[in-house]
Scaffold this motif. Structure first.
Motif, PDB file in Angstrom:
ATOM      1  N   GLY A 186     -43.401 -37.205 -13.022  1.00 49.40           N
ATOM      2  CA  GLY A 186     -43.998 -37.717 -14.240  1.00 49.40           C
ATOM      3  C   GLY A 186     -45.510 -37.823 -14.097  1.00 49.40           C
ATOM      4  N   GLY A 187     -46.247 -37.341 -15.094  1.00 46.85           N
ATOM      5  CA  GLY A 187     -47.704 -37.346 -15.044  1.00 46.85           C
ATOM      6  C   GLY A 187     -48.295 -36.105 -14.399  1.00 46.85           C
ATOM      7  N   TRP A 188     -47.429 -35.222 -13.880  1.00 47.79           N
ATOM      8  CA  TRP A 188     -47.896 -33.980 -13.245  1.00 47.79           C
ATOM      9  C   TRP A 188     -47.344 -32.793 -14.020  1.00 47.79           C
ATOM     10  CZ3 TRP A 188     -50.948 -33.969  -8.740  1.00 47.79           C
ATOM     11  CH2 TRP A 188     -51.105 -35.214  -8.116  1.00 47.79           C
ATOM     12  N   LYS A 189     -48.075 -31.679 -13.997  1.00 45.36           N
ATOM     13  CA  LYS A 189     -47.573 -30.451 -14.632  1.00 45.36           C
ATOM     14  C   LYS A 189     -47.969 -29.246 -13.786  1.00 45.36           C
ATOM     15  CE  LYS A 189     -51.553 -29.463 -17.643  1.00 45.36           C
ATOM     16  NZ  LYS A 189     -51.992 -29.157 -19.024  1.00 45.36           N
ATOM     17  N   SER A 190     -47.092 -28.256 -13.783  1.00 45.84           N
ATOM     18  CA  SER A 190     -47.334 -27.026 -13.021  1.00 45.84           C
ATOM     19  C   SER A 190     -48.317 -26.139 -13.769  1.00 45.84           C
ATOM     20  CB  SER A 190     -46.020 -26.277 -12.799  1.00 45.84           C
ATOM     21  OG  SER A 190     -46.238 -25.081 -12.086  1.00 45.84           O
ATOM     22  N   VAL A 191     -49.266 -25.572 -13.022  1.00 41.19           N
ATOM     23  CA  VAL A 191     -50.252 -24.641 -13.580  1.00 41.19           C
ATOM     24  C   VAL A 191     -50.161 -23.342 -12.788  1.00 41.19           C
ATOM     25  CG1 VAL A 191     -52.695 -24.185 -13.992  1.00 41.19           C
ATOM     26  CG2 VAL A 191     -51.788 -26.493 -14.314  1.00 41.19           C
ATOM     27  N   PRO A 192     -49.869 -22.207 -13.436  1.00 40.92           N
ATOM     28  CA  PRO A 192     -49.729 -20.945 -12.686  1.00 40.92           C
ATOM     29  C   PRO A 192     -51.077 -20.389 -12.260  1.00 40.92           C
ATOM     30  CG  PRO A 192     -49.491 -20.538 -15.023  1.00 40.92           C
ATOM     31  CD  PRO A 192     -49.597 -22.034 -14.868  1.00 40.92           C
ATOM     32  N   ARG A 193     -51.049 -19.627 -11.173  1.00 41.19           N
ATOM     33  CA  ARG A 193     -52.234 -18.818 -10.863  1.00 41.19           C
ATOM     34  C   ARG A 193     -52.253 -17.669 -11.842  1.00 41.19           C
ATOM     35  NH1 ARG A 193     -52.576 -14.455  -6.400  1.00 41.19           N
ATOM     36  NH2 ARG A 193     -51.407 -13.530  -8.106  1.00 41.19           N
ATOM     37  N   PRO A 194     -53.383 -17.442 -12.568  1.00 41.97           N
ATOM     38  CA  PRO A 194     -53.394 -16.418 -13.616  1.00 41.97           C
ATOM     39  C   PRO A 194     -53.292 -15.018 -13.044  1.00 41.97           C
ATOM     40  CG  PRO A 194     -55.600 -17.263 -13.255  1.00 41.97           C
ATOM     41  CD  PRO A 194     -54.671 -18.128 -12.436  1.00 41.97           C
ATOM     42  N   ALA A 195     -52.853 -14.084 -13.904  1.00 42.22           N
ATOM     43  CA  ALA A 195     -52.788 -12.680 -13.509  1.00 42.22           C
ATOM     44  C   ALA A 195     -54.189 -12.131 -13.320  1.00 42.22           C
ATOM     45  CB  ALA A 195     -52.058 -11.869 -14.584  1.00 42.22           C
ATOM     46  N   ASP A 196     -54.320 -11.159 -12.421  1.00 44.40           N
ATOM     47  CA  ASP A 196     -55.586 -10.466 -12.246  1.00 44.40           C
ATOM     48  C   ASP A 196     -55.917  -9.754 -13.553  1.00 44.40           C
ATOM     49  OD1 ASP A 196     -57.089  -8.923  -9.493  1.00 44.40           O
ATOM     50  OD2 ASP A 196     -57.586  -8.449 -11.560  1.00 44.40           O
ATOM     51  N   ALA A 197     -57.183  -9.848 -13.990  1.00 45.65           N
ATOM     52  CA  ALA A 197     -57.582  -9.258 -15.264  1.00 45.65           C
ATOM     53  C   ALA A 197     -57.399  -7.754 -15.282  1.00 45.65           C
ATOM     54  CB  ALA A 197     -59.032  -9.606 -15.568  1.00 45.65           C
ATOM     55  N   LYS A 198     -57.318  -7.137 -14.074  1.00 41.93           N
ATOM     56  CA  LYS A 198     -57.190  -5.682 -14.006  1.00 41.93           C
ATOM     57  C   LYS A 198     -55.733  -5.230 -13.954  1.00 41.93           C
ATOM     58  CE  LYS A 198     -61.583  -5.194 -11.570  1.00 41.93           C
ATOM     59  NZ  LYS A 198     -62.252  -4.744 -10.336  1.00 41.93           N
ATOM     60  N   GLY A 199     -54.799  -6.180 -13.990  1.00 39.15           N
ATOM     61  CA  GLY A 199     -53.405  -5.803 -13.908  1.00 39.15           C
ATOM     62  C   GLY A 199     -52.855  -5.392 -15.250  1.00 39.15           C
ATOM     63  N   GLY A 200     -51.554  -5.146 -15.309  1.00 34.38           N
ATOM     64  CA  GLY A 200     -50.920  -4.806 -16.558  1.00 34.38           C
ATOM     65  C   GLY A 200     -50.226  -3.465 -16.492  1.00 34.38           C
ATOM     66  N   PHE A 201     -49.618  -3.062 -17.599  1.00 35.19           N
ATOM     67  CA  PHE A 201     -48.893  -1.804 -17.666  1.00 35.19           C
ATOM     68  C   PHE A 201     -49.868  -0.654 -17.467  1.00 35.19           C
ATOM     69  CE2 PHE A 201     -45.150   0.468 -18.717  1.00 35.19           C
ATOM     70  CZ  PHE A 201     -45.584   1.665 -19.288  1.00 35.19           C
ATOM     71  N   VAL A 218     -49.655  -8.237 -11.784  1.00 37.72           N
ATOM     72  CA  VAL A 218     -49.235  -7.858 -13.122  1.00 37.72           C
ATOM     73  C   VAL A 218     -49.095  -9.075 -14.024  1.00 37.72           C
ATOM     74  CG1 VAL A 218     -47.378  -6.771 -14.437  1.00 37.72           C
ATOM     75  CG2 VAL A 218     -48.123  -5.789 -12.271  1.00 37.72           C
ATOM     76  N   LYS A 219     -48.675 -10.219 -13.509  1.00 36.49           N
ATOM     77  CA  LYS A 219     -48.444 -11.380 -14.353  1.00 36.49           C
ATOM     78  C   LYS A 219     -48.765 -12.659 -13.588  1.00 36.49           C
ATOM     79  CE  LYS A 219     -43.534 -11.448 -13.061  1.00 36.49           C
ATOM     80  NZ  LYS A 219     -42.157 -11.405 -13.586  1.00 36.49           N
ATOM     81  N   PRO A 220     -48.923 -13.788 -14.327  1.00 30.49           N
ATOM     82  CA  PRO A 220     -49.202 -15.062 -13.645  1.00 30.49           C
ATOM     83  C   PRO A 220     -48.068 -15.436 -12.697  1.00 30.49           C
ATOM     84  CG  PRO A 220     -49.596 -15.220 -16.018  1.00 30.49           C
ATOM     85  CD  PRO A 220     -48.903 -13.911 -15.789  1.00 30.49           C
ATOM     86  N   HIS A 221     -48.387 -16.362 -11.783  1.00 28.35           N
ATOM     87  CA  HIS A 221     -47.380 -16.774 -10.800  1.00 28.35           C
ATOM     88  C   HIS A 221     -47.352 -18.290 -10.704  1.00 28.35           C
ATOM     89  CE1 HIS A 221     -45.321 -17.441  -6.986  1.00 28.35           C
ATOM     90  NE2 HIS A 221     -44.849 -16.217  -7.090  1.00 28.35           N
ATOM     91  N   GLY A 239     -49.815 -21.217  -6.823  1.00 31.79           N
ATOM     92  CA  GLY A 239     -49.646 -22.026  -8.014  1.00 31.79           C
ATOM     93  C   GLY A 239     -50.233 -23.401  -7.805  1.00 31.79           C
ATOM     94  N   GLY A 240     -50.394 -24.163  -8.894  1.00 34.41           N
ATOM     95  CA  GLY A 240     -50.995 -25.483  -8.820  1.00 34.41           C
ATOM     96  C   GLY A 240     -50.137 -26.527  -9.509  1.00 34.41           C
ATOM     97  N   LEU A 241     -50.363 -27.804  -9.140  1.00 37.41           N
ATOM     98  CA  LEU A 241     -49.703 -28.952  -9.770  1.00 37.41           C
ATOM     99  C   LEU A 241     -50.788 -29.941 -10.152  1.00 37.41           C
ATOM    100  CD1 LEU A 241     -46.901 -30.172 -10.479  1.00 37.41           C
ATOM    101  CD2 LEU A 241     -47.061 -31.450  -8.343  1.00 37.41           C
ATOM    102  N   GLU A 242     -50.957 -30.170 -11.467  1.00 35.94           N
ATOM    103  CA  GLU A 242     -52.096 -30.923 -11.994  1.00 35.94           C
ATOM    104  C   GLU A 242     -51.681 -32.315 -12.448  1.00 35.94           C
ATOM    105  OE1 GLU A 242     -55.492 -29.462 -14.874  1.00 35.94           O
ATOM    106  OE2 GLU A 242     -53.757 -30.065 -16.064  1.00 35.94           O
TER     107      GLU A 242
END
Length: 695
Positions: A186-201, A218-221, A239-242
């Motif tokens: 309670g009071g904490w939330k998971s924050v993903p590491r964002p995808a690399d801007a150069k990734g994708g299909f 390719v995608k956040p983690h 990943g992070g926990l905020e």
């Protein structure tokens, strides 16, 4: 008896903080002259000499010992500005102090007018607006005035002529708030590491046509966060926990253990002043065996044990100080220009705190995260108490008058009414002081969420306060504007991502058609990518190749008869086959012990390392270095779809490709002239050899 008052008032289980390491002024702002010698802090001479902590504190319990010679005008200063102005002053001179030994200037005189020479022990406790001073265990100075939530820098000062010496200053922060209840998140939330801007299909196509420069995740983690054994447990990073508690200046105490892959690059950390919802863009303060490291200000050390480590982090302005098990570990000042991210510049704005797992290697167990935000402004002057009545000198009659029961009842009623009125006035004054303190914090804050919360607290105390209502509406408006801006930005990012996906899909189709010799289809597919991303260098490169191939085909058609075309094609085919047969990929040692030696790459998987064989594993290429920094199995060259790539085998000292560090498990495309650097000691260059002699 050490810091008994602090323990009694709800202090945390972590050890008290030693403010002095016994040998240097680390952790102090010397506005002196002060010096560290003989295990003590000393100043002598005349004039003003001030020594303040490098970071501010809020409520605390402090114990120290001191002695003096002459009349140095010895004082303890608390809750001052960084420059030493304002706040409260405790007099310490053995004799002649205006407020007595341990008296608090403008708030309360001490019961000790003088004390004898030698060393004396002083305790100062500041908790919930009340300050108490003890000298050698005896109450000396105190105030019941409601000072409100205060914070600032602490230190010692001399204003007279003589020597003032202090030793063993130890402090325990008080009234920190627990952010973890031991049972859930309670009071904490998971924050993903964002995808690399150069990734994708289309990632593979982009890598081919950009010579390995493109690529990325390719995608956040998301990491996996749970509660195990009464501790926050994190694994399967990155990943992070905020925790959403806003902090600009503050004190954090954390107990954490890190398990698994303990390496300098696997910094498991607590990100402070972290912009809400962003992955680890605050200051990353190492926890567990990484305690004392603050990225990007220092690299710090790294312990080997995976047992829990108690760490305290205090930060104010551009300074961050850490303690491990109560002992000073690091004191760092960020001199860089201001920035919204601590990874690119100094970040003095407030933010949240976030547990950060850097990758899948380590796991973490956090049993305690307690913190307190320090209210501003620092150095606020205390409210002077009401003047005390002057005792009369009239003679007291030896026999008191006799009162009847009626008079006694009336007197009791009057006394109760007076007491009730006094309590009401005290409550009203306390409420006014709280309102003033909260309004000051709100006006000094740049975080709309924090301002909204502070103004709400004011309105609960004083519902008719017009300034609080106006401030609350303004903060609420700012938050709404930010939410709208974030939503618009997210929408724009989604549109951009869709645009990039369509571009990459068109690129893949164009590449397939081009490799199959269908130049018209390749040109049509590439036109879509050009319309979506006209400035994309990968698109421009493929267009130039298609145009060149189209022009070449036109010239061939125009050469003449069918026989000439057949002869020409046969000659071209023969030349191409001979060229293909004679081009052998090689690695040449350009620096190191074996400089000048070359190795032919003939297998689909070629391993490179420092030993020929270890157990059942073998190296195809053995590279020696003087410093023995190259790992036994350092990297490997692999063939995929006719292309050669290099990938690091989780080496100890890393592999760099054309100066860029290669992440373990990722691969980089090799082309003629690519430089591969092993552990910073040996350099290989990739190329092609048309000769027949093998290395």
């Amino acid at each position: 008896m050490l810091l008994a008052l602090g323990l009694a008032s709800g202090a945390l289980a972590q050890a008290p903080l030693s403010l002095f390491n016994g040998t240097s002024l680390l952790g102090w702002n010397n506005q002196g002259p002060w010096s560290a010698s003989g295990g003590a802090l000393t100043t002598s001479g005349s004039g003003n000499r001030r020594l303040l902590t490098a970071v501010p504190f809020g409520d605390f319990n402090l114990e120290f010992e001191y002695t003096e010679t002459g009349s140095p005008g010895a004082q303890f200063r608390m809750w001052t500005t960084k420059e030493g102005t304002g706040g409260l002053t405790v007099d310490l001179d053995f004799s002649g102090s205006k407020n007595g030994v341990g008296g608090i200037q403008s708030l309360g005189r001490s019961s000790l007018a003088t004390i004898s020479g030698g060393w004396h022990r002083v305790q100062v406790e500041a908790s919930h607006g009340r300050v108490t001073v003890r000298v050698d265990g005896q109450p000396a100075g105190s105030t019941s005035t409601d000072l409100g939530a205060r914070a600032g820098y602490l230190g010692f000062e001399a204003n007279g002529e003589g020597q003032f010496t202090v030793r063993s200053p130890r402090l325990r922060p008080l009234n920190l708030n627990s952010t973890f209840n031991g049972t859930d998140l309670g009071g904490w939330k998971s924050v993903p590491r964002p995808a690399d801007a150069k990734g994708g299909f289309g990632h593979s196509a982009a890598k081919v046509f950009s010579f390995g420069a493109a690529g990325g995740d390719v995608k956040p983690h998301d990491a996996k966060w749970t509660v195990k054994g009464g501790a926050i447990h994190g694994e399967s990073g990155p990943g992070g926990l905020e925790n959403g508690t806003p902090l600009e200046d503050g004190v954090i105490q954390i107990a954490a253990a890190v398990h698994g892959d303990l390496k300098p690059d696997n910094l498991t950390a607590l990100s402070v002043r972290n912009p809400s919802g962003q992955f680890g863009t605050g200051y990353r303060v190492g926890i567990g065996p990484y305690a004392g490291t603050v990225q990007p200000l220092n690299k710090g050390g790294m312990g080997k044990a995976s047992t829990p480590v108690d760490e305290t982090v205090a930060f104010g302005g551009r300074v961050i100080e850490t303690w491990i098990n109560g002992n000073i570990s690091s004191v760092l000042t960020d001199p860089r220009p201001e920035s919204g991210s601590a990874q690119s510049g100094a970040r003095t704005q407030g933010g949240t705190v976030m547990l950060v797992l850097p990758n899948s290697g380590p796991s973490v167990d956090v049993s305690r995260v307690n913190l307190i935000a320090l209210g501003k402004p620092y150095g606020a002057q205390p409210r002077s108490p009401a003047p005390q009545p002057v005792p009369t000198t009239a003679a007291i009659p030896t026999v008191p008058p006799v009162a009847n029961s009626g008079d006694s009842a009336a007197a009791d009623a009057l006394k109760r009414a007076a007491d009730d009125q006094a309590r009401k006035e005290a409550d009203d004054q306390r409420k006014k002081d709280q309102v003033a303190s909260l309004m000051t914090q709100a006006l000094g804050s740049s975080d709309p969420a924090e301002q909204k919360d502070l103004y709400q607290q004011v309105m609960r105390l004083d519902p008719a306060n017009p300034n609080a209502m106006a401030g609350f509406k303004e903060a609420q408006g700012k938050l709404q504007e930010k939410a709208n801006a974030d939503a618009q930005a997210a929408k724009g990012e989604q549109a951009q991502k869709s645009n990039e996906d369509q571009t990459n899909m068109a690129l893949v189709k164009a590449q397939s058609a081009f490799l199959g010799g269908h130049l018209s289809d390749a040109s049509n597919s590439l036109s879509i990518a050009e319309r979506l991303s006209p400035g994309n260098p990968v698109v421009r490169e493929l267009r130039s190749r298609i145009n060149a191939a189209t022009a070449q085909r036109s010239r061939l058609i125009m050469l003449g008869s069918g026989a000439g075309i057949v002869s020409l094609l046969a000659a071209i085919s023969l030349w191409w086959r001979r060229r293909r047969l004679q081009r052998f990929p090689v690695l040449e040692v350009t620096s190191g012990i074996d400089a000048g030696r070359s190795y032919r790459i003939e297998k689909d998987q070629t391993r490179v390392g420092a030993v020929p064989q270890d157990g059942g594993q073998k190296n195809d290429i053995v590279v020696r270095d003087v410093e023995h920094a190259i790992s036994r199995f350092h990297c490997e060259i692999v063939r995929r779809n006719g292309q050669l790539y290099v990938q690091d085998l989780n080496s100890s000292n890393g592999t760099r490709v054309d100066g860029e560090r290669l992440k373990p498990g990722s691969a980089a495309l090799l082309r003629r002239g690519t430089r591969i650097e092993l552990a910073g000691t040996v350099e290989l260059r990739f190329g092609y050899d048309k000769g027949t002699k093998k290395a």
